[in-house]
Design a protein around this motif. Sequence first.
Motif, PDB file in Angstrom:
ATOM      1  N   GLN A  44       2.995  21.293  29.993  1.00 30.04           N
ATOM      2  CA  GLN A  44       3.360  19.911  29.671  1.00 30.04           C
ATOM      3  C   GLN A  44       4.829  19.665  30.025  1.00 30.04           C
ATOM      4  O   GLN A  44       5.690  20.509  29.814  1.00 30.04           O
ATOM      5  CB  GLN A  44       3.161  19.635  28.182  1.00 30.04           C
ATOM      6  N   TRP A  92       2.248   9.539  33.238  1.00 29.46           N
ATOM      7  CA  TRP A  92       3.218   9.646  32.145  1.00 29.46           C
ATOM      8  C   TRP A  92       3.050   8.477  31.188  1.00 29.46           C
ATOM      9  O   TRP A  92       2.572   7.413  31.582  1.00 29.46           O
ATOM     10  CB  TRP A  92       4.642   9.663  32.693  1.00 29.46           C
ATOM     11  N   SER A  93       3.461   8.686  29.940  1.00 30.84           N
ATOM     12  CA  SER A  93       3.413   7.631  28.917  1.00 30.84           C
ATOM     13  C   SER A  93       4.673   7.712  28.069  1.00 30.84           C
ATOM     14  O   SER A  93       5.235   8.798  27.886  1.00 30.84           O
ATOM     15  CB  SER A  93       2.198   7.808  28.001  1.00 30.84           C
ATOM     16  N   GLU A 149       6.371  11.398  28.046  1.00 24.90           N
ATOM     17  CA  GLU A 149       5.548  12.604  28.019  1.00 24.90           C
ATOM     18  C   GLU A 149       4.492  12.535  29.109  1.00 24.90           C
ATOM     19  O   GLU A 149       3.885  11.473  29.330  1.00 24.90           O
ATOM     20  CB  GLU A 149       4.860  12.763  26.659  1.00 24.90           C
ATOM     21  N   GLU A 150       4.287  13.659  29.770  1.00 23.18           N
ATOM     22  CA  GLU A 150       3.239  13.718  30.780  1.00 23.18           C
ATOM     23  C   GLU A 150       1.880  13.822  30.092  1.00 23.18           C
ATOM     24  O   GLU A 150       1.695  14.620  29.166  1.00 23.18           O
ATOM     25  CB  GLU A 150       3.445  14.917  31.695  1.00 23.18           C
ATOM     26  N   ASP A 151       0.950  12.994  30.520  1.00 29.75           N
ATOM     27  CA  ASP A 151      -0.388  13.012  29.918  1.00 29.75           C
ATOM     28  C   ASP A 151      -1.118  14.291  30.293  1.00 29.75           C
ATOM     29  O   ASP A 151      -0.891  14.881  31.353  1.00 29.75           O
ATOM     30  CB  ASP A 151      -1.198  11.803  30.392  1.00 29.75           C
ATOM     31  N   HIS A 200      -9.370  14.454  28.974  1.00 32.24           N
ATOM     32  CA  HIS A 200      -9.519  13.434  27.946  1.00 32.24           C
ATOM     33  C   HIS A 200     -10.804  13.722  27.181  1.00 32.24           C
ATOM     34  O   HIS A 200     -11.689  14.445  27.662  1.00 32.24           O
ATOM     35  CB  HIS A 200      -9.561  12.027  28.556  1.00 32.24           C
ATOM     36  N   GLU A 230      -4.105  12.286  17.028  1.00 30.16           N
ATOM     37  CA  GLU A 230      -3.320  13.035  18.002  1.00 30.16           C
ATOM     38  C   GLU A 230      -2.079  13.570  17.318  1.00 30.16           C
ATOM     39  O   GLU A 230      -1.445  12.875  16.529  1.00 30.16           O
ATOM     40  CB  GLU A 230      -2.912  12.156  19.180  1.00 30.16           C
ATOM     41  N   ASP A 265       0.406  16.357  22.783  1.00 32.55           N
ATOM     42  CA  ASP A 265      -0.852  15.944  23.407  1.00 32.55           C
ATOM     43  C   ASP A 265      -2.018  16.808  22.929  1.00 32.55           C
ATOM     44  O   ASP A 265      -2.836  17.271  23.720  1.00 32.55           O
ATOM     45  CB  ASP A 265      -0.737  15.994  24.931  1.00 32.55           C
ATOM     46  N   HIS A 321      -3.778  19.632  27.791  1.00 28.59           N
ATOM     47  CA  HIS A 321      -3.190  20.173  29.016  1.00 28.59           C
ATOM     48  C   HIS A 321      -3.927  21.423  29.468  1.00 28.59           C
ATOM     49  O   HIS A 321      -4.112  21.646  30.674  1.00 28.59           O
ATOM     50  CB  HIS A 321      -1.708  20.492  28.803  1.00 28.59           C
ATOM     51  N   LYS A 345      -9.537  14.204  33.715  1.00 33.48           N
ATOM     52  CA  LYS A 345      -9.197  12.845  34.082  1.00 33.48           C
ATOM     53  C   LYS A 345      -9.303  12.683  35.596  1.00 33.48           C
ATOM     54  O   LYS A 345      -8.992  13.600  36.363  1.00 33.48           O
ATOM     55  CB  LYS A 345      -7.764  12.509  33.644  1.00 33.48           C
TER      56      LYS A 345
END
Length: 465
Positions: A192, A225-226, A245-247, A251, A275, A279, A346, A463
């Motif tokens: 991550q 990213w979010s 943060e990188e997703d 999912h 959550e 992540d 991740h 994803k």
Amino acid sequence: MFARRADLNYYTARRLGDMAESLGKLAKAFDEGTLREDKLTREDGLAAVQASAALVCGDCARCSIYADSEREDSYYLYYLLRAFEQNGRVEEDDMPQAFQEECLRKGAYLAQMNRSLGRATMNLSWKNRFLESRDAVVSQFRELSLILEEFSHQIDQARDISETYEGAIRKIFRKHHMAVDSMLLLEYENGQREAYLTVKTTNGRCVTAKDAARLMGQAVPGGAWSPAKDSRSIINRQYAALRFEEDGAYHMLFGAARVPKQGERCSGDNYTFCESPGDQVIMSLSDGMGSGEEACRESEQVVDLTQQLLETGFSPRSALKLVNTVLLLSGAQHPATLDLSCVDLHTAVLEVMKLGAVPTFIIGQEGVERLEAGQVPAGVLRDAEPVLISRKLWEGDRIVMVTDGVLDALPGDDKAESMRQFLEGMEETGPQELAEKILDFAISCIPMPRDDMTVLTAGIWKKAK
């Protein structure tokens, strides 16, 4: 500049490590104190006999109860204490034959002895209550020490990748009328990545953090990213720090189905999906002992407290330990089970943690696996240790969590095996439909729901890029 960042990370990790070590030593110092006592001691009995002799007997020498009690091998004193603990008082029949035949003030002597032993019992109860509170503090120090140690390790192992992407990030932000003053990009052990940017707009307009996160995805190859939940949502003309943060690469979709016990308005089971930082997706399920509103309140307390701790940043194991401590000290009349499934989006690694919960089932490409643990519910044992089971998940794998009401409804002596065989024959379906089919199957095996029945399901997929 990058050397200074590395030095700062090293310094921060060392300081956190020192704090963790200090808290660990403090917990150990607390733990080396007075031990808990479950029964009245010889000293308590001797004090009661002495008080009765002083207040009632005076200079009477018709019996030798006090003198006999002072002997180290006095069986009578031991018998007196056990008789009081069993019956709540000492009766005349419990006294030696000489006392029954010769004492002229039996009633006053026994009344005084029972008062003294009653006070000793109350003092013992308060002492143990204090020690339980002390143990709770020790437990919290110890768990906080572990949390700081984990965080220290995480910082120490984080790799500074700012230099690799700084040019691309500044360029794309400048192209969209934003100036970046400083930045820090970190990559953690699980892959991550996290970014800290101090940024402002240069054209007088405002930009949302979500739009800025999309620019991060264009500048840094890999996943999307979010903006972090605790970060600002708008970028304006003033420099401000933002965290991105990188997703995760995966999912999850979830499903749930439940029915209360026949005759009850509400279910005693509670569950949640949430959550946690890093992540991680958390599924929690708690089965309150019994059924109805009281069981619902007990399990709801367990679920809410667990979720709050996880969202704050506690590790799942630490959260379960602290929840167990809180329930133990609160004197919960109806302890509840607690079942956690944590998935890292991740790495797709599943960690299952249980306190008294029934097995969890993993439906994979090679069949159905059941993950099980012990049967001690939360709030029963002071040192109850959550059982941890770890598994790697693959795309399309599904997780099934149930309460004991579901398993108990199934046929056969090995209920978990009956469930495993049923899941083996299931066609691939979505999580919600899977949960409903499992519950329908369990209900079909019995005339009516004899207990609260709850099914949680989840599926994991990669994803689309």
